[in-house]
Design a protein around this motif. Structure first.
Motif, mmCIF file in Angstrom:
data_model
loop_
_atom_site.group_PDB
_atom_site.id
_atom_site.type_symbol
_atom_site.label_atom_id
_atom_site.label_comp_id
_atom_site.label_asym_id
_atom_site.label_seq_id
_atom_site.Cartn_x
_atom_site.Cartn_y
_atom_site.Cartn_z
ATOM 1 N N GLN A 178 10.293 -0.366 5.310
ATOM 2 C CA GLN A 178 9.136 -1.242 5.156
ATOM 3 C C GLN A 178 7.804 -0.522 5.305
ATOM 4 O O GLN A 178 6.807 -0.908 4.706
ATOM 5 C CB GLN A 178 9.208 -2.385 6.176
ATOM 6 N N VAL A 179 7.806 0.564 6.070
ATOM 7 C CA VAL A 179 6.554 1.280 6.308
ATOM 8 C C VAL A 179 5.967 1.828 5.007
ATOM 9 O O VAL A 179 4.755 2.023 4.901
ATOM 10 C CB VAL A 179 6.779 2.421 7.331
ATOM 11 N N THR A 180 6.827 2.076 3.988
ATOM 12 C CA THR A 180 6.313 2.621 2.731
ATOM 13 C C THR A 180 5.449 1.613 1.982
ATOM 14 O O THR A 180 4.716 1.980 1.060
ATOM 15 C CB THR A 180 7.466 3.062 1.808
ATOM 16 N N GLY A 181 5.513 0.340 2.357
ATOM 17 C CA GLY A 181 4.715 -0.675 1.679
ATOM 18 C C GLY A 181 3.355 -0.906 2.295
ATOM 19 O O GLY A 181 2.551 -1.674 1.763
ATOM 20 N N LYS A 182 3.054 -0.250 3.393
ATOM 21 C CA LYS A 182 1.795 -0.504 4.093
ATOM 22 C C LYS A 182 0.610 0.051 3.307
ATOM 23 O O LYS A 182 0.650 1.166 2.803
ATOM 24 C CB LYS A 182 1.818 0.123 5.483
ATOM 25 N N GLU A 183 -0.441 -0.746 3.214
ATOM 26 C CA GLU A 183 -1.639 -0.343 2.491
ATOM 27 C C GLU A 183 -2.837 -0.285 3.418
ATOM 28 O O GLU A 183 -2.901 -1.019 4.409
ATOM 29 C CB GLU A 183 -1.920 -1.305 1.328
ATOM 30 N N HIS A 184 -3.782 0.558 3.061
ATOM 31 C CA HIS A 184 -5.022 0.706 3.833
ATOM 32 C C HIS A 184 -6.199 0.473 2.899
ATOM 33 O O HIS A 184 -6.313 1.118 1.858
ATOM 34 C CB HIS A 184 -5.100 2.119 4.444
ATOM 35 N N LYS A 185 -7.052 -0.445 3.271
ATOM 36 C CA LYS A 185 -8.196 -0.779 2.424
ATOM 37 C C LYS A 185 -9.271 0.295 2.564
ATOM 38 O O LYS A 185 -9.678 0.656 3.662
ATOM 39 C CB LYS A 185 -8.754 -2.150 2.799
ATOM 40 N N ILE A 186 -9.713 0.808 1.412
ATOM 41 C CA ILE A 186 -10.754 1.836 1.385
ATOM 42 C C ILE A 186 -11.947 1.303 0.609
ATOM 43 O O ILE A 186 -11.805 0.824 -0.521
ATOM 44 C CB ILE A 186 -10.231 3.131 0.729
ATOM 45 N N GLN A 187 -13.124 1.385 1.213
ATOM 46 C CA GLN A 187 -14.351 0.947 0.554
ATOM 47 C C GLN A 187 -14.911 2.085 -0.290
ATOM 48 O O GLN A 187 -15.106 3.196 0.193
ATOM 49 C CB GLN A 187 -15.382 0.510 1.595
ATOM 50 N N ILE A 188 -15.153 1.803 -1.572
ATOM 51 C CA ILE A 188 -15.707 2.796 -2.492
ATOM 52 C C ILE A 188 -17.107 2.355 -2.890
ATOM 53 O O ILE A 188 -17.288 1.222 -3.358
ATOM 54 C CB ILE A 188 -14.823 2.929 -3.749
ATOM 55 N N PRO A 189 -18.120 3.196 -2.700
ATOM 56 C CA PRO A 189 -19.502 2.809 -3.037
ATOM 57 C C PRO A 189 -19.633 2.365 -4.500
ATOM 58 O O PRO A 189 -19.121 3.021 -5.400
ATOM 59 C CB PRO A 189 -20.294 4.111 -2.778
ATOM 60 N N PHE A 190 -20.284 1.224 -4.693
ATOM 61 C CA PHE A 190 -20.577 0.657 -6.012
ATOM 62 C C PHE A 190 -19.334 0.191 -6.763
ATOM 63 O O PHE A 190 -19.425 -0.192 -7.925
ATOM 64 C CB PHE A 190 -21.346 1.676 -6.883
ATOM 65 N N LEU A 191 -18.167 0.207 -6.123
ATOM 66 C CA LEU A 191 -16.926 -0.236 -6.761
ATOM 67 C C LEU A 191 -16.167 -1.164 -5.820
ATOM 68 O O LEU A 191 -16.412 -1.160 -4.609
ATOM 69 C CB LEU A 191 -16.040 0.968 -7.099
#
Length: 475
Positions: free
Chosen positions: A356-369
């Motif tokens: 299950q750990v392979t499904g974990k996502e991390h939100k990354i903020q991208i400038p202007f996107l």
């Protein structure tokens, strides 16, 4: 594609379903809790055209040259009709039971599992993912050849024809691989609408240019070249192998059935079947018209000496040829993803079920996107996929041979056998009835075509390997 892995954090499907019930408007979600699909006839048609009209169109003049003026067009029409016919069966297999309310299958393999199950599921998985992997390799070779052609054409023009302009292909294969490293991180099929539409436009662009250049060449020649029996060979055996390989090339040109369910899963409910059949009619009619025109015009322009890649036969006007090759590269960038995304999603889903750990996502903020959900497993696995396909493309850059093998691998099992078997099972068709005998006869005939195409293409690869040094692709 909708069979993205279930996440274990706030982005999980389960969490999404709960959110539907308590916090968000249920109209934003389908009946299974997944985000509502928005696909239409036109977006679906663009996905199909992106998948169908690819580098395979460039080999059709060569294929007709092996078959001749009579057999060539007939064989092309045969493949188009079989593909259209069996695509209807696949569209009907999207939902189990009722076409409006039955259980949805998110992938081709899931449809096999829901309807046929057992060993069919395993056999389908092997054939489908071998075909998808091979297609990625074929598209890498095709795109690199077009980039090489641009460099060579510009070199010949700048030297006023005095320089033969030999071009090495390894760096172009690597460049295309680098582009796919970036695009392979698109999370799923639903995020590819704009890319598919752009790719479809590009496919029309280079097809029309190739068609126009062929017509101009015929006008310059003052006649249609070619013969009834097609190109001659040193021996009868080599003629037979060339005909068999041509069958594989034409089969490859019509190969998209293995991702039809994934495409259908982008269509807004509840009329997925009706929309899919309409889009299939539009797409197959359009591509067949292009194929017959491009193949016949290319053969008429160059006769039995038609090259494996039609665009390489022209060297002027150089700017128009550059546009055609650039359009092909852009198209193959999108087509590579259309074919690879189902394999990406399958591997990631299976990995998440086990770990299950392979499904974990991390939100990354991208400038202007918009923010991007980074998944470490997705990043590593998809990058590895691209690196390996790029390596193999450098190792054996045989355009026509590779297309023939891929076409043979996918035609009978994925385009004919499984759709026919699912249709028979869904309709509860009695054995030895007239319809059953007809469908089984069609399946057996197509199996013979596949075996012939595979033999011819493998023989072609063996012959090429005897005169080729690995990692030395050139034009």
């Amino acid at each position: 594609m909708n069979n993205t892995p279930k996440m274990i954090d706030e982005n999980s499907s389960a969490a999404a379903t709960t959110t539907v019930s308590h916090h968000h408007d249920a109209s934003l979600y389908d009946d299974d809790g997944r985000p509502k699909r928005k696909g239409t006839v036109w977006t679906t048609s663009s996905h199909i055209i992106t998948a169908v009209i690819g580098s395979g169109v460039l080999s059709l003049a060569w294929s007709i040259a092996q078959l001749g003026w009579i057999a060539g067009p007939i064989v092309m029409i045969f493949f188009s009709l079989v593909t259209l016919y069996t695509s209807y069966f696949l569209a009907d297999s999207y939902r189990v039971g009722d076409s409006l309310t039955g259980k949805r299958s998110y992938t081709y393999m899931e449809a096999i599992d829901n309807i046929l199950g057992g060993k069919n599921f395993i056999f389908c998985g092997i054939m489908q993912y071998m075909n998808l992997y091979g297609t990625a390799i074929g598209y890498t070779i095709g795109a690199a050849m077009s980039m090489m052609a641009i460099t060579k054409t510009d070199c010949i023009h700048s030297s006023h024809g005095k320089n033969s302009c030999h071009v090495s292909g390894n760096r172009y294969i690597i460049w295309f691989g680098a582009i796919q490293l970036l695009f392979s991180q698109i999370p799923n099929f639903h995020k590819m609408g704009l890319l598919s539409i752009l790719a479809a436009v590009m496919s029309f662009t280079y097809s029309l240019i190739g068609l126009a250049l062929g017509i101009a060449q015929i006008s310059e020649n003052g006649t249609f070249k070619g013969t009834i029996a097609g190109a001659e060979a040193e021996t009868q055996a080599k003629k037979v192998w060339a005909i068999f390989q041509a069958l594989g090339n034409i089969a490859f040109a019509y190969s998209y059935s293995n991702i039809l369910i994934e495409i259908q899963d982008t269509i807004k409910s509840p009329f997925e079947v009706r929309t899919m059949k309409t889009a299939t009619n539009v797409s197959i009619a359009t591509t067949t018209a292009f194929y017959v025109l491009c193949g016949c015009i290319g053969y008429g322009a160059f006769g039995n000496s038609a090259p494996g890649n039609l665009l390489t036969a022209f060297d002027k006007p150089f700017w128009l040829i550059d546009i055609a090759n650039l359009a092909l590269v852009i198209h193959l960038v999108g087509a590579y993803q259309v074919y690879s995304q189902p394999l990406f999603a399958f591997v990631e889903e299976q990995a998440t079920k086990r770990w299950q750990v392979t499904g974990k996502e991390h939100k990354i903020q991208i400038p202007f996107l918009p923010s991007y959900n980074l998944n470490t497993f997705r990043l590593v696995w998809r990058s590895l996929f691209v690196v390996v396909t790029t390596f193999i493309a450098m190792l054996v850059p045989f355009f026509n041979d590779i297309l023939g093998v891929i076409g043979a691998l996918g035609f009978w099992p994925l385009t004919v056998y499984f759709p026919v078997e699912m249709y028979i099972k869904q309709k509860k068709m009695p054995k030895w009835s007239g319809s059953w005998i007809f469908l089984q006869s069609l399946s057996m005939f197509c199996l013979l075509v596949t075996v012939a195409a595979m033999i011819g293409s493998v023989v072609g690869i063996i012959v090429d390997l005897n005169a080729y040094k690995p990692f030395s692709a050139s034009l």
